[in-house]
Design a protein around this motif. Sequence first.
Motif, short mmCIF file in Angstrom:
data_model
loop_
_atom_site.label_atom_id
_atom_site.label_comp_id
_atom_site.label_asym_id
_atom_site.label_seq_id
_atom_site.Cartn_x
_atom_site.Cartn_y
_atom_site.Cartn_z
N PHE A 1 0.84 -1.21 0.00
CA PHE A 1 0.00 0.00 0.00
C PHE A 1 0.88 1.26 0.00
CE2 PHE A 1 -3.68 -2.41 2.23
CZ PHE A 1 -4.23 -2.76 1.00
N THR A 2 1.90 1.27 0.85
CA THR A 2 2.80 2.43 0.90
C THR A 2 3.55 2.58 -0.42
OG1 THR A 2 3.11 2.05 3.28
CG2 THR A 2 4.69 3.49 2.18
N LEU A 3 4.01 1.46 -0.97
CA LEU A 3 4.70 1.50 -2.27
C LEU A 3 3.78 2.06 -3.35
CD1 LEU A 3 7.02 0.88 -4.18
CD2 LEU A 3 6.27 -1.52 -4.21
N ALA A 4 2.52 1.65 -3.33
CA ALA A 4 1.56 2.15 -4.33
C ALA A 4 1.40 3.67 -4.22
CB ALA A 4 0.20 1.46 -4.15
N GLU A 5 1.35 4.18 -2.99
CA GLU A 5 1.24 5.63 -2.81
C GLU A 5 2.44 6.35 -3.40
OE1 GLU A 5 -1.15 6.87 1.06
OE2 GLU A 5 0.41 5.42 1.56
N GLU A 6 3.63 5.80 -3.17
CA GLU A 6 4.86 6.40 -3.70
C GLU A 6 4.85 6.38 -5.23
OE1 GLU A 6 7.31 7.85 -2.11
OE2 GLU A 6 6.94 7.33 -0.03
N ILE A 7 4.41 5.26 -5.80
CA ILE A 7 4.34 5.13 -7.26
C ILE A 7 3.33 6.10 -7.83
CG2 ILE A 7 3.52 3.57 -9.09
CD1 ILE A 7 4.93 1.29 -7.56
N ARG A 8 2.18 6.21 -7.21
CA ARG A 8 1.13 7.10 -7.71
C ARG A 8 1.55 8.57 -7.63
NH1 ARG A 8 -1.02 4.50 -10.92
NH2 ARG A 8 -2.85 3.17 -10.68
N ASP A 9 2.41 8.91 -6.66
CA ASP A 9 2.91 10.29 -6.58
C ASP A 9 3.74 10.64 -7.80
OD1 ASP A 9 1.69 10.90 -4.20
OD2 ASP A 9 3.45 10.50 -2.95
N VAL A 10 4.45 9.65 -8.33
CA VAL A 10 5.31 9.87 -9.50
C VAL A 10 4.52 9.76 -10.79
CG1 VAL A 10 7.33 9.01 -10.77
CG2 VAL A 10 7.35 9.04 -8.27
N ASP A 11 3.71 8.71 -10.90
CA ASP A 11 2.95 8.47 -12.13
C ASP A 11 1.53 8.05 -11.77
OD1 ASP A 11 1.90 7.72 -14.54
OD2 ASP A 11 3.64 6.57 -15.20
N PRO A 12 0.58 9.00 -11.83
CA PRO A 12 -0.79 8.69 -11.44
C PRO A 12 -1.51 7.77 -12.42
CG PRO A 12 -0.54 11.05 -11.95
CD PRO A 12 0.78 10.41 -12.18
N ASP A 13 -0.93 7.55 -13.59
CA ASP A 13 -1.65 6.81 -14.64
C ASP A 13 -1.15 5.39 -14.88
OD1 ASP A 13 -3.22 9.10 -15.23
OD2 ASP A 13 -1.57 9.93 -16.39
N ILE A 14 -0.02 5.01 -14.30
CA ILE A 14 0.52 3.69 -14.59
C ILE A 14 -0.42 2.60 -14.05
CG2 ILE A 14 1.93 3.58 -12.48
CD1 ILE A 14 4.05 2.09 -14.20
N PRO A 15 -0.74 1.58 -14.85
CA PRO A 15 -1.59 0.49 -14.36
C PRO A 15 -0.95 -0.21 -13.17
CG PRO A 15 -1.41 0.41 -16.75
CD PRO A 15 -0.41 1.43 -16.27
N LYS B 1 -12.64 -7.22 3.18
CA LYS B 1 -13.26 -6.17 2.38
C LYS B 1 -12.54 -4.84 2.57
CE LYS B 1 -17.66 -3.67 1.86
NZ LYS B 1 -19.06 -3.58 2.35
N GLU B 2 -12.12 -4.54 3.81
CA GLU B 2 -11.45 -3.27 4.11
C GLU B 2 -10.13 -3.14 3.33
OE1 GLU B 2 -12.60 -5.40 6.34
OE2 GLU B 2 -14.28 -4.30 7.24
N GLY C 1 -7.16 -0.84 -1.28
CA GLY C 1 -6.41 -1.01 -2.52
C GLY C 1 -6.98 -0.18 -3.66
N TYR C 2 -8.29 -0.23 -3.82
CA TYR C 2 -8.91 0.54 -4.89
C TYR C 2 -8.86 2.04 -4.61
CZ TYR C 2 -10.55 -3.56 -7.40
OH TYR C 2 -10.58 -4.73 -8.13
N LYS C 3 -8.94 2.42 -3.35
CA LYS C 3 -8.84 3.84 -3.00
C LYS C 3 -7.46 4.40 -3.34
CE LYS C 3 -12.34 4.50 0.60
NZ LYS C 3 -12.58 4.78 2.04
N LEU C 4 -6.44 3.53 -3.31
CA LEU C 4 -5.08 3.96 -3.65
C LEU C 4 -4.86 4.01 -5.16
CD1 LEU C 4 -3.06 2.03 -0.92
CD2 LEU C 4 -3.29 4.50 -1.12
N GLY C 5 -5.90 3.69 -5.91
CA GLY C 5 -5.81 3.82 -7.36
C GLY C 5 -5.48 2.53 -8.08
N ALA C 6 -5.71 1.37 -7.42
CA ALA C 6 -5.44 0.09 -8.09
C ALA C 6 -6.40 -0.11 -9.26
CB ALA C 6 -5.58 -1.05 -7.10
N ASP C 7 -5.88 -0.67 -10.33
CA ASP C 7 -6.74 -1.05 -11.45
C ASP C 7 -7.38 -2.40 -11.20
OD1 ASP C 7 -6.20 0.98 -13.85
OD2 ASP C 7 -4.33 0.69 -12.74
N ASP C 8 -6.74 -3.22 -10.35
CA ASP C 8 -7.33 -4.51 -9.99
C ASP C 8 -6.73 -4.97 -8.66
OD1 ASP C 8 -8.84 -6.85 -10.17
OD2 ASP C 8 -8.37 -7.13 -12.30
#
Length: 234
Positions: A65-79, A89-90, A95-102
């Motif tokens: 989750f933390t890694l995803a946040e760091e990645i999204r800060d650099v590139d918000p569009d990468i799958p 469920k939580e 995961g989806y709130k952090l911008g996961a595509d799946d």
Amino acid sequence: MEGKKPKILLCEDDPNLGMVLKNYLELSDFDVTLERDGRLGLAAFQRERFDLCLLDIMMPHMDGFTLAEEIRDVDPDIPLFFLSAKTMKEDIIQGYKLGADDYITKPFDSEVLLLKIKAILKRNDDLNKESDNKEFDLGTYHFNPKLRELSHKGQTQTLSPKENELLKMLAEHMNDLLPREQALKKIWGSDTYFNGRSMDVYIAKLRKYLKDDSQIEIVNIHGNGFRLVVPVNA
């Protein structure tokens, strides 16, 4: 994606699953970088340019989750896909709130994962092709990225490939921040000091090309990136 293998960053701390998945994807014509903890995954992402990220969640040093946040800060569009044994469920919602595509729960079918990867990369490829055909009105200038032409009052400047790509990214983020890291990774391939100095030279060139419209400005947002300011009613 034509002409080169799509590059995937795979972060998975289970050595057996990681190698099996890496080999399977490489047999399916992908170029895969495997890292076994989140900190190494972030270093790889900062060092190279990827087309898609597959992230385990429970990893040492830095969780997915933390890694995803760091990645999204650099590139918000990468799958970005999460691969996780966490089925609550939580966790899936986070995961989806952090911008996961799946969000794919373990164990999973590798063939289904492969089909999902191919589908999202094809979607992105189609979107990029549409973007390549888009033209921009920048104040009293007209910019055609496909032809690499910047026109102003009957005069046309042909841009170099890097000038063209940089102006295109600025135009796509018009009046908004273009993150420095994002531009460096997409155009120069990595975020290094020397590439950063090179990009500053190209920004100076673009400012010179756009100087005949005093209402247009490329603003340096210190430490973050650049903003192409164009009056909305221009």
